[in-house]
Design a protein around this motif. Structure first.
Motif, short mmCIF file in Angstrom:
data_model
loop_
_atom_site.label_atom_id
_atom_site.label_comp_id
_atom_site.label_asym_id
_atom_site.label_seq_id
_atom_site.Cartn_x
_atom_site.Cartn_y
_atom_site.Cartn_z
N GLY A 1 0.83 -1.20 0.00
CA GLY A 1 0.00 0.00 0.00
C GLY A 1 0.86 1.24 0.00
O GLY A 1 1.92 1.27 0.64
N VAL A 2 0.41 2.26 -0.74
CA VAL A 2 1.13 3.53 -0.82
C VAL A 2 0.14 4.67 -0.82
O VAL A 2 -0.90 4.62 -1.50
N ALA A 3 0.42 5.70 -0.04
CA ALA A 3 -0.35 6.95 -0.07
C ALA A 3 0.67 8.08 0.00
O ALA A 3 1.83 7.88 0.36
N ALA A 4 0.26 9.30 -0.36
CA ALA A 4 1.19 10.43 -0.42
C ALA A 4 0.67 11.61 0.38
O ALA A 4 -0.55 11.81 0.51
N PHE A 5 1.61 12.39 0.92
CA PHE A 5 1.25 13.65 1.57
C PHE A 5 0.65 14.59 0.53
O PHE A 5 0.92 14.47 -0.67
N PRO A 6 -0.13 15.57 0.98
CA PRO A 6 -0.64 16.57 0.04
C PRO A 6 0.51 17.37 -0.57
O PRO A 6 1.58 17.53 0.03
N THR A 7 0.31 17.84 -1.79
CA THR A 7 1.36 18.60 -2.49
C THR A 7 1.45 20.04 -2.01
O THR A 7 2.44 20.72 -2.26
N SER A 8 0.41 20.50 -1.31
CA SER A 8 0.44 21.87 -0.78
C SER A 8 1.29 21.93 0.49
O SER A 8 1.35 20.97 1.26
N TYR B 1 2.36 23.81 4.25
CA TYR B 1 1.75 24.45 5.42
C TYR B 1 0.32 23.94 5.66
O TYR B 1 -0.59 24.73 5.95
N VAL B 2 0.14 22.66 5.55
CA VAL B 2 -1.20 22.09 5.77
C VAL B 2 -1.10 20.94 6.78
O VAL B 2 -0.07 20.26 6.89
N ASN B 3 -2.19 20.75 7.49
CA ASN B 3 -2.36 19.56 8.33
C ASN B 3 -3.25 18.58 7.58
O ASN B 3 -4.22 18.98 6.92
N ALA B 4 -2.95 17.31 7.67
CA ALA B 4 -3.73 16.31 6.93
C ALA B 4 -3.65 14.97 7.65
O ALA B 4 -2.72 14.70 8.41
N THR B 5 -4.64 14.15 7.37
CA THR B 5 -4.64 12.76 7.80
C THR B 5 -4.55 11.89 6.55
O THR B 5 -5.41 11.96 5.67
N ILE B 6 -3.51 11.10 6.47
CA ILE B 6 -3.26 10.27 5.29
C ILE B 6 -3.59 8.82 5.64
O ILE B 6 -3.11 8.30 6.67
N GLU B 7 -4.38 8.18 4.79
CA GLU B 7 -4.75 6.78 5.00
C GLU B 7 -4.10 5.94 3.91
O GLU B 7 -4.25 6.22 2.72
N CYS B 8 -3.42 4.91 4.34
CA CYS B 8 -2.76 3.98 3.42
C CYS B 8 -3.37 2.59 3.61
O CYS B 8 -2.97 1.83 4.49
N PRO B 9 -4.37 2.23 2.78
CA PRO B 9 -4.98 0.90 2.91
C PRO B 9 -4.13 -0.18 2.26
O PRO B 9 -3.46 0.05 1.25
N PHE B 10 -4.17 -1.36 2.84
CA PHE B 10 -3.46 -2.51 2.26
C PHE B 10 -4.11 -3.78 2.77
O PHE B 10 -4.81 -3.80 3.79
#
Length: 397
Positions: free
Chosen positions: A346-353, A355-364
């Motif tokens: 499984g692979v997921a990526a951080f946002p390209t912007s 100065y942001v906060n984010a929750t990244i989900e990587c399903p596998f």
């Protein structure tokens, strides 16, 4: 003279009519007047699986000794003896081995002399493999382990005419005890709570149907398995945030404590890196500022053994990254390089912007018990950049 002739003709006609009536009586009423036994009252036919149930009442005529049920255009029938009581008696007979579809039935009663009642007719649908093949398990919209340790299951809404009567659920509780429970169905806003549920396990369930409200047989869908979404972080991962350090420079930078593994190129702050004291202790990579070295395929990860199932590796982040940052799940004892990400589970990526906060989900998903590495991967060469992770968790879905 004419008047006498007229009277004579009338007498001849009367005698002729009486002769014909006598002949009819001799032929059809030789044993006396025709007698019809009392018919069955309140007759009903109930649908079943390849069968029907016929019921009725005997409210009069104590001379009835039997009744017969005919079907298939009177080509088939069954006969049932009756022993009348002084009161009301109930007739009840199953007709098995019927083909699927609408069936018509004729019921007649008989007395000891062979006299037969007028017919009573009824009909019912017969259900079988064709009906059963169209049934499906009730859908589930969401599942999750609750704070009290119970499992909450939310079910898909259904129409009243769907025929669903209950759901049978099998599961194991947190003490290892098996449970087999039947939950009466509710059409809308239907949810089920399974107490003391064992995290990481799923349920096995099947749906029960009645073809119509008065049907005598219940149809069951085959059991199917469904996972219960559960936070299994504490079962498999360690040091998940706020992060604990192994070493510290006394100011801001440090290295991560086990079970995290940090590649040497991430430790680029005079022997420290991968950990910063920001926000109470974060997992971090930084390059560019104050001459900090670039990072090529930098990796921070930990390796665990997971049972078969569907998972989500969840990473909370704040990012000022200029280059891609990847959240990765990969079979084996390390993370792949960026060039080999196609081989990851499984692979997921951080946002390209920035100065942001984010929750990244990587399903596998894994099909059998497997050693899996979970973590973060980045190449940082495009100038001053930084990102941090305050927490991670693992969800079994």
């Amino acid at each position: 003279m004419k008047q006498h002739t007229y009277i004579w003709i009338l007498l001849v006609l009367a005698v002729s009519a009486c002769t014909k009536m006598d002949a009819y009586r001799d032929k059809y009423m030789a044993g006396g007047a025709i007698t019809y036994p009392g018919k069955m009252d309140s007759v009903r036919a109930f649908s079943g699986k390849s069968r029907v149930l016929i019921t009725g009442l005997f409210t009069s005529d104590p001379k009835i000794t039997k009744y017969r049920v005919f079907w298939n255009s009177r080509q088939d029938s069954t006969e049932i003896a009756v022993k009348r009581s002084p009161g009301v008696d109930t007739a009840r007979v199953f007709i098995p081995g019927l083909p699927e579809g609408l069936m018509n039935f004729e019921i007649r009663t008989y007395d000891s002399l062979g006299n037969v009642s007028i017919p009573v007719n009824t009909a019912a649908n017969v259900y079988g493999e064709l009906y059963a093949s169209a049934l499906i398990n009730r859908g589930i919209t969401n599942t999750a382990i609750q704070n009290d340790g119970s499992a909450l299951i939310n079910w898909v809404d259904v129409n009243a005419d769907a025929g669903i009567v209950n759901v049978q659920i099998r599961y194991t509780d947190n003490a290892g005890a098996p449970h087999d429970t039947i939950i009466p169905a509710v059409q809308t806003n239907f949810s089920t709570v399974l107490p003391n549920f064992k995290p990481g396990n799923g349920i096995s369930y099947r749906t029960a149907y009645l073809p119509n409200p008065t049907a005598i047989d219940t149809f069951y869908v085959d059991f199917s398995n469904h996972p219960i979404k559960a936070d299994v972080t504490s079962l498999y991962l360690g040091n998940t945030g706020p992060f604990v350090r192994a070493t510290f420079d006394g100011g801001r930078w440090g290295t991560l404590a086990a079970p995290w593994i940090t590649t040497p190129n991430v430790i680029n702050h005079s022997g420290y890196g991968g950990y910063a004291s920001d926000a109470g202790g974060v997992l971090v990579m930084e390059s560019g500022w104050s001459g900090t070295a670039n990072i090529i395929n930098g990796k921070i990860y930990q390796t665990v053994t997971l049972p078969a199932g569907n998972y989500i590796f969840v990473v909370n982040t704040y990012t000022e990254a200029l280059d891609p940052v990847y959240v990765v799940a990969a079979a084996g004892s390390t993370l792949p390089d960026i060039a080999d990400l196609a081989n990851a589970a499984g692979v997921a990526a951080f946002p390209t912007s920035r100065y942001v906060n984010a929750t990244i989900e990587c399903p596998f998903s894994i099909s059998q018990t497997t050693q899996v590495s979970l973590g973060l991967l980045a190449t940082m060469t495009s100038g001053n950049q930084y990102w941090r992770v305050p927490s991670v968790k693992l969800i079994k879905n």
